[in-house]
Design an enzyme around this catalytic site. Sequence first.
Site, mmCIF file in Angstrom:
data_model
loop_
_atom_site.group_PDB
_atom_site.id
_atom_site.type_symbol
_atom_site.label_atom_id
_atom_site.label_comp_id
_atom_site.label_asym_id
_atom_site.label_seq_id
_atom_site.Cartn_x
_atom_site.Cartn_y
_atom_site.Cartn_z
ATOM 1 N N SER A 16 129.061 55.076 82.040
ATOM 2 C CA SER A 16 128.716 53.827 81.331
ATOM 3 C C SER A 16 127.213 53.593 81.176
ATOM 4 O O SER A 16 126.756 52.457 81.197
ATOM 5 C CB SER A 16 129.315 52.585 82.029
ATOM 6 O OG SER A 16 130.682 52.733 82.193
ATOM 7 N N GLY A 20 126.632 57.290 74.268
ATOM 8 C CA GLY A 20 126.996 57.205 72.852
ATOM 9 C C GLY A 20 125.927 56.493 72.039
ATOM 10 O O GLY A 20 125.604 56.914 70.930
ATOM 11 N N TYR A 56 143.147 49.309 77.888
ATOM 12 C CA TYR A 56 142.529 48.982 79.177
ATOM 13 C C TYR A 56 141.916 50.226 79.816
ATOM 14 O O TYR A 56 141.008 50.155 80.624
ATOM 15 C CB TYR A 56 143.561 48.411 80.162
ATOM 16 C CG TYR A 56 144.070 47.051 79.802
ATOM 17 C CD1 TYR A 56 143.200 46.002 79.515
ATOM 18 C CD2 TYR A 56 145.441 46.797 79.757
ATOM 19 C CE1 TYR A 56 143.678 44.741 79.183
ATOM 20 C CE2 TYR A 56 145.925 45.536 79.426
ATOM 21 C CZ TYR A 56 145.042 44.512 79.142
ATOM 22 O OH TYR A 56 145.517 43.275 78.812
ATOM 23 N N ASP A 73 133.301 55.981 70.759
ATOM 24 C CA ASP A 73 131.920 56.352 70.439
ATOM 25 C C ASP A 73 131.783 56.821 68.986
ATOM 26 O O ASP A 73 130.721 56.672 68.379
ATOM 27 C CB ASP A 73 131.414 57.461 71.377
ATOM 28 C CG ASP A 73 130.796 56.871 72.648
ATOM 29 O OD1 ASP A 73 130.503 55.650 72.662
ATOM 30 O OD2 ASP A 73 130.612 57.613 73.623
ATOM 31 N N LYS A 192 115.151 58.990 93.050
ATOM 32 C CA LYS A 192 115.929 60.024 93.761
ATOM 33 C C LYS A 192 117.279 60.349 93.101
ATOM 34 O O LYS A 192 117.623 61.528 92.964
ATOM 35 C CB LYS A 192 116.128 59.601 95.226
ATOM 36 C CG LYS A 192 116.634 60.721 96.121
ATOM 37 C CD LYS A 192 115.566 61.726 96.500
ATOM 38 C CE LYS A 192 114.738 61.215 97.663
ATOM 39 N NZ LYS A 192 113.548 62.012 97.927
ATOM 40 N N CYS A 384 146.582 44.483 60.998
ATOM 41 C CA CYS A 384 147.690 45.335 61.429
ATOM 42 C C CYS A 384 148.783 44.501 62.102
ATOM 43 O O CYS A 384 149.484 43.786 61.409
ATOM 44 C CB CYS A 384 147.172 46.468 62.296
ATOM 45 S SG CYS A 384 148.229 47.923 62.165
ATOM 46 N N HIS A 510 143.105 48.875 58.982
ATOM 47 C CA HIS A 510 142.036 48.440 59.894
ATOM 48 C C HIS A 510 140.684 48.461 59.190
ATOM 49 O O HIS A 510 139.987 49.477 59.237
ATOM 50 C CB HIS A 510 141.975 49.369 61.112
ATOM 51 C CG HIS A 510 143.165 49.270 62.006
ATOM 52 N ND1 HIS A 510 143.168 48.502 63.141
ATOM 53 C CD2 HIS A 510 144.388 49.833 61.914
ATOM 54 C CE1 HIS A 510 144.352 48.603 63.726
ATOM 55 N NE2 HIS A 510 145.108 49.403 63.011
ATOM 56 N N GLU A 512 138.038 47.184 60.136
ATOM 57 C CA GLU A 512 136.947 47.267 61.120
ATOM 58 C C GLU A 512 136.442 48.692 61.337
ATOM 59 O O GLU A 512 135.300 48.886 61.742
ATOM 60 C CB GLU A 512 137.376 46.640 62.458
ATOM 61 C CG GLU A 512 138.403 47.415 63.290
ATOM 62 C CD GLU A 512 139.860 47.121 62.912
ATOM 63 O OE1 GLU A 512 140.092 46.684 61.774
ATOM 64 O OE2 GLU A 512 140.746 47.358 63.750
HETATM 65 N N1 GLN Z 1 152.530 47.858 66.545
HETATM 66 C C1 GLN Z 1 152.395 47.783 65.143
HETATM 67 C C2 GLN Z 1 152.899 49.033 64.446
HETATM 68 O O1 GLN Z 1 153.030 50.050 65.052
HETATM 69 C C3 GLN Z 1 150.946 47.490 64.731
HETATM 70 C C4 GLN Z 1 149.969 48.530 65.158
HETATM 71 C C5 GLN Z 1 148.535 48.069 65.109
HETATM 72 O O2 GLN Z 1 148.243 46.886 65.162
HETATM 73 N N2 GLN Z 1 147.590 49.004 65.065
HETATM 74 O O3 GLN Z 1 153.177 49.004 63.279
#
Ligand code: GLN
Length: 544
Positions: A16, A20, A56, A73, A192, A384, A510, A512
């Site tokens: 940590s 990256g 997690y 990364d 060190k 999603c 997604h 993002e």
């Molecule tokens: N669990 C949902 C699916 O498999 C959405 C997956 C996600 O949010 N990346 O379609």
Amino acid sequence: MVETKYIFVTGGVTSSLGKGIIAASLAKLLQARGYRTTIQKLDPYINVDPGTLNPYEHGECYVTDDGAETDLDLGHYERFLNVRTSQANNVTTGRIYQSVIQKERRGEFLGKTVQVVPHITNEIKERIQILGKSGDYDIVITEIGGTVGDIESLPYIESVRQLLWELGDNNAIVIHLTLVPYLAAAGELKTKPTQHSVKTLMESGIKADILVCRTEHDISDEKREKLALFCNVKKEAVIQSIDASTIYDVPQLMQKEGLDTVTLKKLNLSDEVEPDLSRWNQFLERHKNPKNEITIGLVGKYVELQDSYKSILESFTHAGAENEVKVNVRSIHSEYLSTKTIDKKLMGLDGILVAPGFGERGIEGKILAVQYARENDVPFLGICLGMQMAVIEFARNVLGLEGANSTEMNEDAKYPVISLMEEQKSITDMGGTMRLGAWDCELQPNTLVHEIYGASEISERHRHRYEFNNEFKTEFEEAGLVASGINKKTGLVEIVEIPSHPWFVGVQYHPEYKSTVANPHPLFVGFVKAVLNQKKKQTNASLA
Ligand code: GLN
């Protein structure tokens, strides 16, 4: 043409330390001088990819255009460089072994005993050089995950040792990232641990060329000399990496320390062209001088760990800078949302984002958050699973389909408004079998998303198994939830929106993953803008 040069980034003392970010910052500086640069991450764990890892464990799973499920990364690499990565940019021990074992089964080793050295190390060396041999890059930076001395990273370190020897001086170098801790009781920075980790590296036959030292305090000249002397590097190659208020400051900090110039010198490359960081600095300027402030609720079930939603948080940073707004993101645990707590927990939010996710835990809280946003005109973005929850909420509360659900949560749902595609039904393997990577989407005319993207055809990255169930499409549209983005080939609904709401968008993909400093994602930019407008409208209304 110059041969591709290789930079290996290793880590010492602790994990940590931000390898990256250092790799991405150096790459940014080299790119800004005109060198075509890419970054690769080698992860020493045995999972074939992080797709099967719980957030997690290892934070968000990042997805590339070619559908690779990768380490987060790679998200930093794309956000910094604005260059696409691919499966070749992330390799795990699991993938290396899988490939070697498949070759063994095919008899490709011609009766030889298959061993870590040379077979595993050869496979690693090959993977390291794939990007270099493509001819697309002048410089490849390879980040070795883990910490020097770990049992599991030994084959990687040995492969780097061999490559350094094979490629020769000035063609490949090692940057070692270490920690220089501050002992409050002694009032002193300590060198060190760094000396020891450099020694561990040397035991494996590798001499670091450059030391990047993470520190909370400035490293004095005297300490730099000491580090140089005991770690066998030039003093100019002792680079201080002091804690920064934002990761986006790191390229400039590294430039001030001369990380790019000392790297170029060691690689025998010209440092005559000064880095052009104008776009980057323009972003930083806006990021640091916001004119307004908004608070967005991020409703998810992995909120205890910030890294779980890394790309979403970074996308807000990019979109905030673009709009000159400070975006505060308040994490809201979906498991703790109930009809009793919802008003209190969502009070004061200017916008709501319902996050991606898997499985049943916390979904009822997400559905409540959607309902709250829809009924109270709070700008809403569902990503999603968040989009799927928006569809379920609308089905239950507007269409009156009691028991509407996704078949992921209830296989026998009375109204399966989100369900599995036929192709997915026979799949039993979990790894790498979702709808992954870039898919085209056609935006319908006169929709909010069409206006936001300013285009009719887009391509976005997916990672999910379940889909909007088209059997219900007409019913939804007649009631006011419109399918505004569709994949032409399959007819799959990729975006839904509610035209009568100030700003309500759910996306099956997604966004993002594609937001970068140079190219903030239009959907996040549009969302932040809408949130700000709505906030201003409400403030004006309450003043009137
Ligand atoms: N669990 C949902 C699916 O498999 C959405 C997956 C996600 O949010 N990346 O379609």
